[in-house]
Design a protein around this motif. Structure first.
Motif: not given
Length: 900
Positions: A554-561, A617-636
């Motif tokens: 989140l960006v507080p009043k000081d402008g830094e994430l 901003v939301i950051g996600l670090e998957p346990k296994a980083a496939p080349e492309t995520p599944s459609a179900q994961s992308e929709r979720m």
């Protein structure tokens, strides 16, 4: 009127004007386009740049590749050149374009050569065209060079023509969005002559190029592609100009294409062909995938190919759609008719015999049922596909195959073992039901194909073991053969239906779990009041639903994430991850893992966009980083981000509503205060001023009684003014928290008697009686404040109490009860709580001057500061009057003989 109507009809196209306005905000891109290396793109770019520099234009060379060509190097001399950024990678030093230095220099024009170049792994963007996009967004004009084979939609065409796979590509939209495309063209013979003279490559490289890429046939085909694409770009520019200028003319925009995307190897080939067709027709196009129930759970590799093809279509400029249905052809045609599609592009792969037997060809079904829509069938021609550009073959799902085969063999063997003793001992006539049960088991356990295989295997097993003559693959009676065929048909149909039910149930279960998960998440968000609670709920739910570490910034009043929520807990991000998060926040687009900006870091950052812009901003670090995520994961993930954005909007709106309500209340109090001040200050001041004026002007001519009356009036009004100012000061002390009462033992009787004595002097016409219990305990508090409380209550009784008041005090359990009762007209039941509000005058005045409405409000503040409570009761006695009830806690009394 007719002229006015015609002028109205010929007004400029609003969409064209908006597009023009959007382009004016960015820098302008000029692309020098060529058919092949060596045609002189960089030379032409530098020659025009030198002419502009001579005219005083602020331009710099960001990066120019001369490839050792002396004429090109001579043109670059004397022009300001940015130093290249050095990157150490695997023991080598790579030199790359320095995007940060270019942004810091911020010239009017910058030259960046080789648009399709892939940057070093440690760079901010994996591709140079993304660096150029960032420069354009910052308002810098860019000139660049590009060969036609590097366009994304033409990569497979060039591979078939030249036999060389093109690995570095640029999305077509980059060329479409360019402000100007300059075609640098030479004939194939002239280019080959330049190559032989060493003006393109060094001699060894030139000989290899002539043998492979630089042939007259290849160069002619590439030149035609470059000329056609440039002509299409000029035509688009002319149409834009006509629309912006409101010039009448027919627009050839009626064609709409639909490209069907499946999960086979041909999908990307079909998408590229559809993109070329749409570009040639200058028509919008849609890439559609019709999803069959259970497809996600059946074949993850097929789903991955679908996702890759749809992403490619989006890069090539298509609108991407997904629909779900069992009748794939029917769903496709319904969608096409709803979207006014004029042409359908569909692929036909070389399916095997088993695949053709399992289900009818989708291509044939679309062609058969499409009566009013043209269908273009793209076939896979292996002879025309270069080895390096051949579509990738899917790796067979060995695990599923062997599991299904094992289930088939085991179930049929088990059916034989069960049927054998039953046939020997009981001679049952319907042993086929046992094999039918094994077929249903295979369908439920391993799917449709396993059930079909079990049906065929059961046919031969039943014939071999249980049909005369036994232990031979032969049948003696015709009715037995017919029965066996009917049994096999029933087994296949039953197994297919059971397998389809299994697939549908798995798909429905997965969707139900996803829906339940989102429902629980929405419930958590509905109870989250603050922004931090919303982000915590999003982080925890995303981690659980996607099996990935999640961090919300989140960006507080000081402008830094800053990290607002993280699950599992994360203390900090490294410098590259912070840069990617900042990029996602500022640009409103994904950054980090699997994106075009800093793709080598561990987190993928997605912006949370609301109606107010990017809020977090939301950051996600998957346990296994496939080349492309599944459609179900992308929709979720998309659903989680959208719900979180809505909850953030709701939280911000709730906070703003509270602030607005507070401002309205403050404004109301300010208005009331000004009205009260104008009345309660003006009245006593007017009385004092009038009395003083009379005394000064009349002097000795006044009688002694009149003079005394005027002096008494001055004294009374001055006392009234003094009490009003004291009340205002007390209220300001209470509201600011500056009031800190002493916590001493107070004799309540003494405080009450002191207040009554003061009231007799101030209000001689008020008759006050007191009833104080002889054993009144002491309380913890401030004697001065308690006396002020009682005096304010007696002052209120003087204004509203009909000239009579009584004070009563006694012990009531663990509390000391203190009441002040008047005999006035009383208070309405609805106003019993409101009379303690500031400036509220709820009592019914009986002829005396009303106060400012601060007395009871000050009393409540002082009582609560001393740890007590105060309420009002009305009527009090004989169906009239008001009683103010105060309660104070009695502290533990010290035992006799105890040492203090």
């Amino acid at each position: 009127m007719a002229e006015a109507g015609n002028e109205f009809e010929r007004r400029p196209d609003p969409d064209a004007l908006l597009a023009l306005a959007d382009r004016e905000k960015r820098g302008k891109l000029r692309v020098f386009l060529g058919a092949a290396p060596g045609v002189g793109k960089t030379y032409a770019m530098l020659a025009r740049a030198r002419a502009l520099a001579a005219d005083g234009v602020d331009l710099v060379i960001g990066l120019v590749e001369t490839h050792g060509r002396g004429e090109t190097e001579a043109l670059a001399e004397g022009l300001e050149t940015l130093p290249r950024r050095k990157i150490d990678y695997r023991g080598r030093t790579l030199e790359e374009f320095d995007i940060d230095a270019a942004l810091a220099r911020h010239p009017a024009l910058i030259l960046v050569d080789e648009l399709a170049h892939s940057n070093a792994p440690e760079s901010r963007h994996p591709k140079r065209w993304q660096d150029v996009e960032e420069l354009l967004d910052s308002g810098v004009d860019v000139w660049t060079a590009l060969n036609i084979q590097h366009l994304e939609s033409l990569a497979d065409v060039v591979a078939r023509i030249t036999g060389v796979a093109v690995r570095e590509t640029v999305p077509d939209r980059v060329l479409q969005d360019a402000a100007e495309v300059v075609l640098v063209d030479v004939t194939p013979d002239e280019l080959l002559q330049r190559l032989n003279e060493g003006k393109v490559y060094v001699p060894d490289m030139a000989r290899r190029a002539v043998q492979h890429f630089f042939t007259a046939r290849n160069l002619t085909a590439l030149r035609e592609l470059a000329l056609r694409r440039t002509a299409e770009r000029v035509d688009d520019q002319m149409v834009d100009y006509l629309r912006q200028s409101a010039i009448e003319g027919p627009w050839a925009t009626s064609e709409r294409l639909l490209v069907c995307v499946g999960g086979d190897d041909l999908s990307e080939y079909v998408v590229r062909a559809g993109a070329r067709l749409a570009t040639g027709l200058n028509a919008p196009w849609i890439a559609l995938h019709v999803e069959r129930a259970g497809e996600e759970e059946q074949d993850a590799e097929r789903l991955r190919r679908v996702d890759d093809a749809l992403r490619l279509a989006k890069r090539l400029g298509a609108d991407v759609e997904r629909v779900v249905g069992h009748d794939l052809a029917g769903e496709t045609l319904r969608f096409a008719r709803r979207e006014n599609i004029t042409q359908i592009v569909v692929g036909r792969s070389h399916a095997g015999l088993l695949a053709r037997l399992r289900r009818r060809s989708l291509t044939d079904e679309i062609v058969r049922r499409s009566d009013d829509i043209a269908v273009q069938v793209i076939t896979e021609s292996r002879a025309n596909v270069a080895e390096g550009a051949r579509p990738r073959r899917a790796r067979s799902a060995h695990g599923e195959f062997w599991r299904g085969l094992g289930a088939t063999l085991a179930s049929v063997a088990f059916a034989i073992l069960v049927a054998w003793p039953l046939d020997v001992w009981l001679r049952l006539p319907n042993l086929g039901m046992i094999f039918l049960a094994s077929v249903v088991f295979c369908a439920l356990a391993a799917g449709v194909w396993s059930a079909v295989a079990a049906s065929i295997l059961s046919f031969f097993a039943f014939d071999f073991f249980f049909v005369e003559p036994r232990y031979q693959f032969s049948i003696s009676q015709a009715h037995e053969f017919l029965s066996l065929l009917v049994y096999t048909f029933v087994a296949i149909v039953t197994g297919s239906l059971a397998g389809r039910v299994r697939e549908q149930s798995r798909a429905m279960r997965a969707r139900a779990e996803a829906a339940q998960s989102l429902f629980e998440f929405s419930r958590e968000l509905s109870s989250a009041a603050s922004l931090d609670e919303v982000l915590w709920a999003a982080a925890v739910h995303a981690q659980k639903a996607l099996d990935a570490k999640c961090v919300a910034l989140l960006v507080p009043k000081d402008g830094e994430l800053t990290i607002s929520a993280a699950w599992p807990p994360i203390d900090r991000l490294d410098a590259k991850e912070e840069a990617a998060a900042r990029w996602a926040y500022e640009r409103g687009e994904p950054a980090g893992l699997r994106s075009g900006t800093l793709p080598n870091i561990r987190f993928e950052f997605r912006p949370l966009t609301t109606s107010r812009g990017v809020m977090a901003v939301i950051g996600l670090e998957p346990k296994a980083a496939p080349e492309t995520p599944s459609a179900q994961s992308e929709r979720m993930l998309t659903a989680i981000l959208e719900q979180t954005a809505i909850a953030i909007d709701r939280s911000l709106l709730a906070g703003e509503s509270v602030r607005v309500a507070a401002l309205e209340e403050s404004e109301k109090l300010r208005t009331t205060l000004l009205a009260s001040l104008s009345h309660d200050l003006r009245t006593p001041l007017a009385s004092i001023t009038g009395a003083v004026t009379s005394l000064r002007q009349l002097g000795d001519r006044l009688a002694d009684t009149d003079r005394l009356d005027l002096l008494a009036s001055i004294e009374e009004e001055a006392a009234r003014l003094s009490r009003f100012i004291v009340n205002l000061l007390d209220m300001s002390r209470i509201e600011s928290g500056a009031l800190a009462p002493r916590r001493e033992l107070v004799d309540v009787g003494d405080a009450v008697r002191s207040a009554m004595e003061r009231s007799r002097k101030e209000f001689p016409d008020l008759k006050v009686s007191a009833s104080l219990a002889p054993d009144l305990p002491a309380i913890r508090g401030d004697a001065g404040l308690l006396g002020q409380i009682v005096f304010n209550l007696l002052d209120n009784a003087h204004k509203y109490g009909g000239g009579q008041a009584s004070v009563y005090a006694r012990r009531d359990g663990d509390d000391l009860l203190l009441t002040v009762t008047d005999e006035g007209l009383g208070v309405k039941p609805a106003d019993l709580e409101r009379i303690f509000e500031k400036f509220y005058r709820g009592g019914r005045v009986d002829g005396r001057k009303a106060g400012a409405g601060l007395g009871l409000s000050i009393c409540r503040g002082l009582v609560e500061a001393m740890g007590g409570t105060v309420v009002a009761q009305s009527p009090a006695i004989r169906r009239k009057g008001t009683r103010i009830v105060l309660r104070f806690p009695i502290p533990p009394q010290p035992r006799r003989g105890a040492v203090a």
